[in-house]
Design a protein around this motif. Structure first.
Motif, PDB file in Angstrom:
ATOM      1  N   GLY A 170      14.629  -9.519 -12.210  1.00 34.81           N
ATOM      2  CA  GLY A 170      14.677 -10.605 -11.235  1.00 34.81           C
ATOM      3  C   GLY A 170      13.429 -11.445 -11.148  1.00 34.81           C
ATOM      4  O   GLY A 170      13.354 -12.358 -10.325  1.00 34.81           O
ATOM      5  N   SER A 171      12.406 -11.122 -11.964  1.00 34.95           N
ATOM      6  CA  SER A 171      11.155 -11.895 -12.004  1.00 34.95           C
ATOM      7  C   SER A 171      10.500 -12.044 -10.628  1.00 34.95           C
ATOM      8  O   SER A 171      10.021 -13.108 -10.255  1.00 34.95           O
ATOM      9  N   GLY A 172      10.484 -10.947  -9.858  1.00 35.05           N
ATOM     10  CA  GLY A 172       9.812 -10.973  -8.567  1.00 35.05           C
ATOM     11  C   GLY A 172       8.307 -10.969  -8.723  1.00 35.05           C
ATOM     12  O   GLY A 172       7.768 -10.524  -9.734  1.00 35.05           O
ATOM     13  N   GLY A 173       7.617 -11.467  -7.701  1.00 35.36           N
ATOM     14  CA  GLY A 173       6.160 -11.463  -7.693  1.00 35.36           C
ATOM     15  C   GLY A 173       5.619 -10.409  -6.743  1.00 35.36           C
ATOM     16  O   GLY A 173       6.370  -9.633  -6.140  1.00 35.36           O
ATOM     17  N   THR A 174       4.302 -10.386  -6.598  1.00 30.87           N
ATOM     18  CA  THR A 174       3.645  -9.392  -5.754  1.00 30.87           C
ATOM     19  C   THR A 174       4.123  -9.476  -4.306  1.00 30.87           C
ATOM     20  O   THR A 174       4.347  -8.460  -3.650  1.00 30.87           O
ATOM     21  N   TYR A 175       4.301 -10.696  -3.801  1.00 27.72           N
ATOM     22  CA  TYR A 175       4.739 -10.853  -2.414  1.00 27.72           C
ATOM     23  C   TYR A 175       6.154 -10.306  -2.221  1.00 27.72           C
ATOM     24  O   TYR A 175       6.439  -9.651  -1.210  1.00 27.72           O
ATOM     25  N   ASP A 176       7.032 -10.540  -3.192  1.00 26.29           N
ATOM     26  CA  ASP A 176       8.396 -10.001  -3.112  1.00 26.29           C
ATOM     27  C   ASP A 176       8.373  -8.473  -3.050  1.00 26.29           C
ATOM     28  O   ASP A 176       9.112  -7.857  -2.275  1.00 26.29           O
ATOM     29  N   ILE A 177       7.536  -7.890  -3.890  1.00 24.61           N
ATOM     30  CA  ILE A 177       7.433  -6.432  -3.950  1.00 24.61           C
ATOM     31  C   ILE A 177       6.904  -5.889  -2.621  1.00 24.61           C
ATOM     32  O   ILE A 177       7.410  -4.898  -2.089  1.00 24.61           O
ATOM     33  N   TYR A 178       5.906  -6.567  -2.085  1.00 21.88           N
ATOM     34  CA  TYR A 178       5.357  -6.161  -0.785  1.00 21.88           C
ATOM     35  C   TYR A 178       6.432  -6.198   0.297  1.00 21.88           C
ATOM     36  O   TYR A 178       6.580  -5.257   1.092  1.00 21.88           O
ATOM     37  N   ARG A 179       7.238  -7.258   0.326  1.00 19.56           N
ATOM     38  CA  ARG A 179       8.253  -7.409   1.366  1.00 19.56           C
ATOM     39  C   ARG A 179       9.349  -6.346   1.239  1.00 19.56           C
ATOM     40  O   ARG A 179       9.811  -5.787   2.227  1.00 19.56           O
ATOM     41  N   VAL A 180       9.759  -6.077  -0.003  1.00 16.17           N
ATOM     42  CA  VAL A 180      10.786  -5.058  -0.220  1.00 16.17           C
ATOM     43  C   VAL A 180      10.259  -3.672   0.157  1.00 16.17           C
ATOM     44  O   VAL A 180      10.951  -2.887   0.827  1.00 16.17           O
TER      45      VAL A 180
END
Length: 226
Positions: free
Chosen positions: A53-63
């Motif tokens: 899904g090409s997530g970034g660091t912020y996406d990972i933090y939120r999940v």
């Protein structure tokens, strides 16, 4: 919203309390969460071209924050796969990413990041695990890894491990599969908390790893990749 809805259905408080009391990793839940038809949560950190899904660091933090509201152990288990793919994402060759990131995405593999050691802890400069050259017909065919890792999240349950070891050219990351001869996870630690996350040491006794499993195909880049 998807994570919260999933937790309501599959992770009621009694389920979490029971697994916490038993110090038990809920393997079936993690595998289900990695199913793309359910959540496909492991795909977040994998680039789109490899099936992610090409997530970034912020996406990972939120999940991970959302998961931690449900249970910190489950959040840690998911984050361990994100962390385990980091050396590949940062330093892998295109061929290595094509092979391993696609496999992680398609086969829903659990991954572990194996850096810390019993004596050195997180002081990676004092790395003791060794990777010795294996020469065949005058060419580098692979490496033999020997040493021990400690406090590895997903250590006892992962399918694939990124392992930091000291090669002749310096600290380097290697891709190790669970069924490689000489490789064995130790028992799950009986922790004071975060008990739904599997934490275990690893033993590497002359584990043969083909040269193509050296991340980046260049020795000595391990600390930068870490």
């Amino acid at each position: 919203d998807s994570l919260r809805e999933y937790a309501k259905r599959r992770l009621p408080f009694d389920f979490i309390r029971r697994h916490d009391a038993d110090n038990e990793f809920p393997a079936e839940i993690l595998k289900e969460m990695y199913d793309p038809t359910v959540l496909g949560v492991h795909l977040l950190m994998i680039p789109t071209r490899y099936g992610g899904g090409s997530g970034g660091t912020y996406d990972i933090y939120r999940v991970c924050e959302a998961l931690a509201h449900i249970d910190l152990g489950i959040a840690t288990s998911v984050f361990a796969t994100f962390l385990g793919t980091d050396p590949l994402n940062v330093g892998g060759t295109e061929e290595q990413k094509e092979k391993w990131l696609k496999r992680i995405a398609e086969e829903r593999l659990l991954v572990a990041y194996a850096a810390t050691e019993p004596d050195a802890g997180s002081d990676l400069v004092n790395l003791k695990t060794r990777a010795e050259h294996v020469i065949k017909n005058g060419k580098l065919a692979g490496y033999c890894l020997t040493g021990a890792k400690q406090w590895i999240s997903n250590g006892g349950v992962a399918d694939v491990y990124t392992v930091l070891a000291l090669a002749p050219g310096g600290p380097s990351w290697f891709i190790v599969e669970r069924d490689m001869e000489g490789f064995s996870p130790n028992k799950h630690e009986d922790k004071h908390g975060i008990r739904l996350s599997n934490t275990a040491g690893l033993s590497l006794d002359n584990v043969y790893v083909p040269a193509e499993n050296l991340i980046g195909l260049e020795e000595g880049k391990g600390l930068l990749q870490a």
